[in-house]
Scaffold this active site. Structure first.
Site, PDB file in Angstrom:
ATOM      1  N   ASP A  66      -6.287   3.976   8.346  1.00 14.27           N
ATOM      2  CA  ASP A  66      -5.912   3.591   9.708  1.00 14.27           C
ATOM      3  C   ASP A  66      -4.662   4.352  10.150  1.00 14.27           C
ATOM      4  OD1 ASP A  66      -4.150   2.263   8.040  1.00 14.27           O
ATOM      5  OD2 ASP A  66      -4.785   0.253   8.614  1.00 14.27           O
ATOM      6  N   ASN A 133      -1.524 -11.792   7.988  1.00 11.06           N
ATOM      7  CA  ASN A 133      -2.411 -12.586   8.855  1.00 11.06           C
ATOM      8  C   ASN A 133      -3.886 -12.451   8.448  1.00 11.06           C
ATOM      9  OD1 ASN A 133      -3.053 -10.015   9.650  1.00 11.06           O
ATOM     10  ND2 ASN A 133      -2.539 -10.271  11.813  1.00 11.06           N
ATOM     11  N   HIS A 135      -5.451  -9.526   7.914  1.00 11.85           N
ATOM     12  CA  HIS A 135      -6.110  -8.285   8.334  1.00 11.85           C
ATOM     13  C   HIS A 135      -6.323  -7.333   7.150  1.00 11.85           C
ATOM     14  CE1 HIS A 135      -2.031  -6.192   9.556  1.00 11.85           C
ATOM     15  NE2 HIS A 135      -2.339  -5.865   8.315  1.00 11.85           N
ATOM     16  N   GLU A 140      -7.748  -6.967  12.816  1.00 10.87           N
ATOM     17  CA  GLU A 140      -6.944  -8.174  13.004  1.00 10.87           C
ATOM     18  C   GLU A 140      -7.857  -9.402  13.081  1.00 10.87           C
ATOM     19  OE1 GLU A 140      -3.849  -7.948  12.636  1.00 10.87           O
ATOM     20  OE2 GLU A 140      -2.824  -6.617  14.031  1.00 10.87           O
TER      21      GLU A 140
HETATM   22  C1  F6R Z   1      -2.046  -0.067   6.133  1.00  7.52           C
HETATM   23  C2  F6R Z   1      -2.988  -1.143   6.428  1.00  7.52           C
HETATM   24  C3  F6R Z   1      -2.544  -2.564   6.509  1.00  7.52           C
HETATM   25  C4  F6R Z   1      -1.702  -2.978   5.308  1.00  7.52           C
HETATM   26  C5  F6R Z   1      -1.278  -4.440   5.402  1.00  7.52           C
HETATM   27  C6  F6R Z   1      -0.370  -4.837   4.267  1.00  7.52           C
HETATM   28  O1  F6R Z   1      -2.729   1.162   6.082  1.00  7.52           O
HETATM   29  O2  F6R Z   1      -4.129  -0.894   6.627  1.00  7.52           O
HETATM   30  O3  F6R Z   1      -3.683  -3.393   6.599  1.00  7.52           O
HETATM   31  O4  F6R Z   1      -2.439  -2.771   4.137  1.00  7.52           O
HETATM   32  O5  F6R Z   1      -0.647  -4.697   6.612  1.00  7.52           O
HETATM   33  O6  F6R Z   1       0.818  -4.107   4.386  1.00  7.52           O
HETATM   34  P1  F6R Z   1       1.873  -4.062   3.203  1.00  7.52           P
HETATM   35  O7  F6R Z   1       1.215  -3.453   2.050  1.00  7.52           O
HETATM   36  O8  F6R Z   1       3.004  -3.207   3.746  1.00  7.52           O
HETATM   37  O9  F6R Z   1       2.292  -5.483   2.954  1.00  7.52           O
END
Ligand code: F6R
Length: 241
Positions: A66, A133, A135, A140
């Site tokens: 992403d 959350n 995701h 989301e």
């Molecule tokens: C990042 C992504 C997000 C993260 C998620 C957790 O490429 O796709 O879904 O994996 O927000 O983020 P961290 O690892 O920073 O807690």
């Protein structure tokens, strides 16, 4: 589903070691990779092992999971820049191909469509982090299991995290993500989860109702899902009900 619970100290080395094994047995692997705080120590350990010659990305393809929309190319929070800094630029040779998301070159919808074509070429192994959350990628809450690769409006918390946690110079307006349908089409998925602050959402994702309120819950429908968590993140999942 396979659940691996590892100590905080052993976690990243173990995942990096398993990736090395995978690359040795399947050098042309097509890998979909996330960024963020969770995979960062895995990439550090993997880069060290690759530089030591344990395996190579030379024939592998890396597909970015992403990307933010609205951040400058050199913004420290950019997913492509982060993956390069933390892994790709640290290993030589680099991968046969690195497919970033073309947010600087194309209109967001076009960039999403182009990236979906890339992912449609097949993903052998997809690594994912878990958002607080629920995701995965930028899918989301409200996302569906058949959700396409697309431009998404980020929840306020996700945009703010780019500034507060990843050092973005402004709050990104949107994101582009591979959709859940594409992720589920991957041959294999490893969901990486660390830290006590993810314990509650990991429990919901693995044991709560499967549905759009917690998009990560859809991963349970995959035939080859491996969840790799540290003991802090897995505290509620491993508790007897
Ligand atoms: C990042 C992504 C997000 C993260 C998620 C957790 O490429 O796709 O879904 O994996 O927000 O983020 P961290 O690892 O920073 O807690």
């Amino acid at each position: 589903m396979e659940l691996d619970v590892l100590s905080v100290d052993a976690w990243a080395e173990r995942v990096a070691g398993d990736l090395v094994e995978r690359l040795r047995s399947e050098p042309t692997l097509r890998l979909c990779l996330p960024t963020g705080d969770t995979p960062a120590p895995v990439y550090a350990a993997l880069a060290t092992r690759l530089e030591a010659g344990e395996a190579s990305l030379e024939h592998a393809t890396v597909v970015l999971l992403d990307e933010w929309v609205g951040l400058d190319p050199d913004d420290p929070a950019r997913c492509d820049g982060r993956l390069r800094r933390e892994l790709l630029d640290r290993v030589s040779p680099g991968p046969a191909a690195f497919h970033r998301i073309l947010v600087d070159e194309l209109a967001p919808e076009e960039a999403a469509a182009r990236h979906d074509e890339v992912a449609a070429g097949g993903l052998g192994l997809t690594l994912l982090g878990l958002g607080a959350n629920g995701h995965v990628g930028f899918n989301e809450p409200g996302s569906t299991a058949d959700g396409p690769t697309r431009v998404v409006t980020l929840e306020a918390g996700s945009g703010e995290a780019a500034v507060a946690r990843y050092g973005a110079k402004r709050v990104p307006e949107a994101g582009i993500t591979l959709g859940i349908a594409r992720l589920l089409a991957s041959d294999e998925i490893w969901l990486l989860v660390t830290g006590a602050r993810k314990a509650e959402i990991l429990d919901q994702a693995l044991r709560g109702p499967m549905g759009p309120d917690v998009p990560a819950s859809f991963l349970r429908s995959h035939h080859k899902l491996r969840v790799v968590a540290d003991t802090a993140a897995a505290a509620l999942v491993t508790r007897t009900p």
